[in-house]
Design an enzyme around this catalytic site. Structure first.
Site, PDB file in Angstrom:
ATOM      1  N   GLU A   1       0.831  -1.200   0.000  1.00 30.86           N
ATOM      2  CA  GLU A   1       0.000   0.000   0.000  1.00 30.86           C
ATOM      3  C   GLU A   1       0.870   1.256   0.000  1.00 30.86           C
ATOM      4  O   GLU A   1       0.600   2.227  -0.728  1.00 30.86           O
ATOM      5  CB  GLU A   1      -0.905  -0.025   1.226  1.00 30.86           C
ATOM      6  CG  GLU A   1      -1.761   1.216   1.402  1.00 30.86           C
ATOM      7  CD  GLU A   1      -2.332   1.306   2.809  1.00 30.86           C
ATOM      8  OE1 GLU A   1      -2.955   2.337   3.112  1.00 30.86           O
ATOM      9  OE2 GLU A   1      -2.136   0.372   3.607  1.00 30.86           O
TER      10      GLU A   1
ATOM     11  N   ASP B   1       0.662   3.826  -3.086  1.00 34.81           N
ATOM     12  CA  ASP B   1       0.256   5.206  -2.836  1.00 34.81           C
ATOM     13  C   ASP B   1       1.203   6.177  -3.528  1.00 34.81           C
ATOM     14  O   ASP B   1       0.775   7.138  -4.172  1.00 34.81           O
ATOM     15  CB  ASP B   1       0.229   5.456  -1.331  1.00 34.81           C
ATOM     16  CG  ASP B   1      -0.037   6.910  -0.985  1.00 34.81           C
ATOM     17  OD1 ASP B   1      -1.157   7.375  -1.227  1.00 34.81           O
ATOM     18  OD2 ASP B   1       0.879   7.571  -0.478  1.00 34.81           O
TER      19      ASP B   1
ATOM     20  N   GLU C   1      -4.452   0.642  -3.525  1.00 32.54           N
ATOM     21  CA  GLU C   1      -3.065   1.111  -3.545  1.00 32.54           C
ATOM     22  C   GLU C   1      -2.101  -0.071  -3.452  1.00 32.54           C
ATOM     23  O   GLU C   1      -1.063  -0.090  -4.119  1.00 32.54           O
ATOM     24  CB  GLU C   1      -2.834   2.078  -2.390  1.00 32.54           C
ATOM     25  CG  GLU C   1      -3.570   3.401  -2.556  1.00 32.54           C
ATOM     26  CD  GLU C   1      -3.397   4.327  -1.371  1.00 32.54           C
ATOM     27  OE1 GLU C   1      -3.463   5.559  -1.555  1.00 32.54           O
ATOM     28  OE2 GLU C   1      -3.201   3.832  -0.234  1.00 32.54           O
TER      29      GLU C   1
END
Length: 248
Positions: free
Chosen positions: A66, A70, A140
């Site tokens: 993640e 991101d 993400e």
């Protein structure tokens, strides 16, 4: 060359004989390319609440993926907006990017591509995380998995052609872009109230922590926002608080 053929044949054999066949099919439909390392994609769908502890004593959840995803999404979206609006100032581009990558937007996008039936997590009574963060986080993480599995060039194509262009109208967004933190501050000033944005700690001892911001108005805690930067977390918290307060 023969050894390479054997490796490819072995991978294909494992693909069509394994219990993960359905996952290969689903992720290929979502990303446009068959996974090379299905373990990455399985991890991308695994929230910390459902993850097991690996041999290094760390819960093997989607959080590291993640974090990577991101950053990649933010960079790709920033480049798309930079090219699409060559004469706009930094503030405009920043606000428009925030409109695309905020938590609610990513949650909705995650549902649109079908991740809601693939994410694994333990739903705790009274927990807002399961409702407001898991789907966007898993999206993400999926981007992070694609980046590691297929490299930046393909990952950029995936984000651009399968996530952003089909689901976001830049022209429409440019007319409705809002700095949520500024918006709620303006409302508070008109109402003669006091507002405070507090950065609080994230989950216990996670090595890769998200920032968690909480809005307080007149000393009353409102919504929490999540992000890998303080600014992103505050924008997320402000956006959720605006919805809760029904500010026009």
């Amino acid at each position: 060359m023969p050894s390479l053929v054997r490796v490819v044949f072995s991978r294909l054999t494992n693909l069509f004989n394994s219990q993960d066949r359905d996952l290969f099919r689903k992720f290929k439909l979502i990303t446009g390319r068959t996974p090379l390392n299905i373990g990455l994609y399985k991890r991308a769908m695994l929230h910390v609440s459902a993850a097991s502890i690996n041999d290094k004593g760390i819960k093997d959840s989607y959080e590291r993926l993640e974090y990577l995803g991101d950053a990649v999404i933010g960079m790709v979206v920033a480049e798309l907006l930079f090219k699409r609006f060559p004469y706009k100032e930094e503030g405009f581009l920043t606000e428009l990017r925030a409109k695309i990558v905020n938590r609610e937007s990513l949650n909705l996008l995650s549902r649109k591509i079908g991740l809601q039936d693939m994410v694994k997590y333990q739903k705790h009574k009274g927990s807002k995380l399961s409702h407001k963060s898991v789907l966007g986080d898993s999206l993400e993480a999926l981007v992070g998995a694609v980046y590691i599995d297929h490299g930046f060039r393909f990952c950029k194509e995936f984000i651009t052609n399968r996530l952003i262009k089909p689901h976001f109208d830049f022209e429409e967004l440019s007319r409705t872009t809002t700095n949520y933190k500024s918006k709620i501050i303006e409302w508070v000033q008109k109402e003669n109230k006091e507002i405070k944005f507090e950065i609080i700690n994230s989950n216990d001892n996670d090595r890769t922590k998200q920032f968690i911001a909480q809005v307080h108005i007149d000393g009353i805690p409102l919504e929490k926002g999540y992000g890998f930067s303080k600014k992103k977390a505050e924008q997320d918290a402000a956006y959720k608080s605006i919805l809760m307060l029904k500010i026009e």
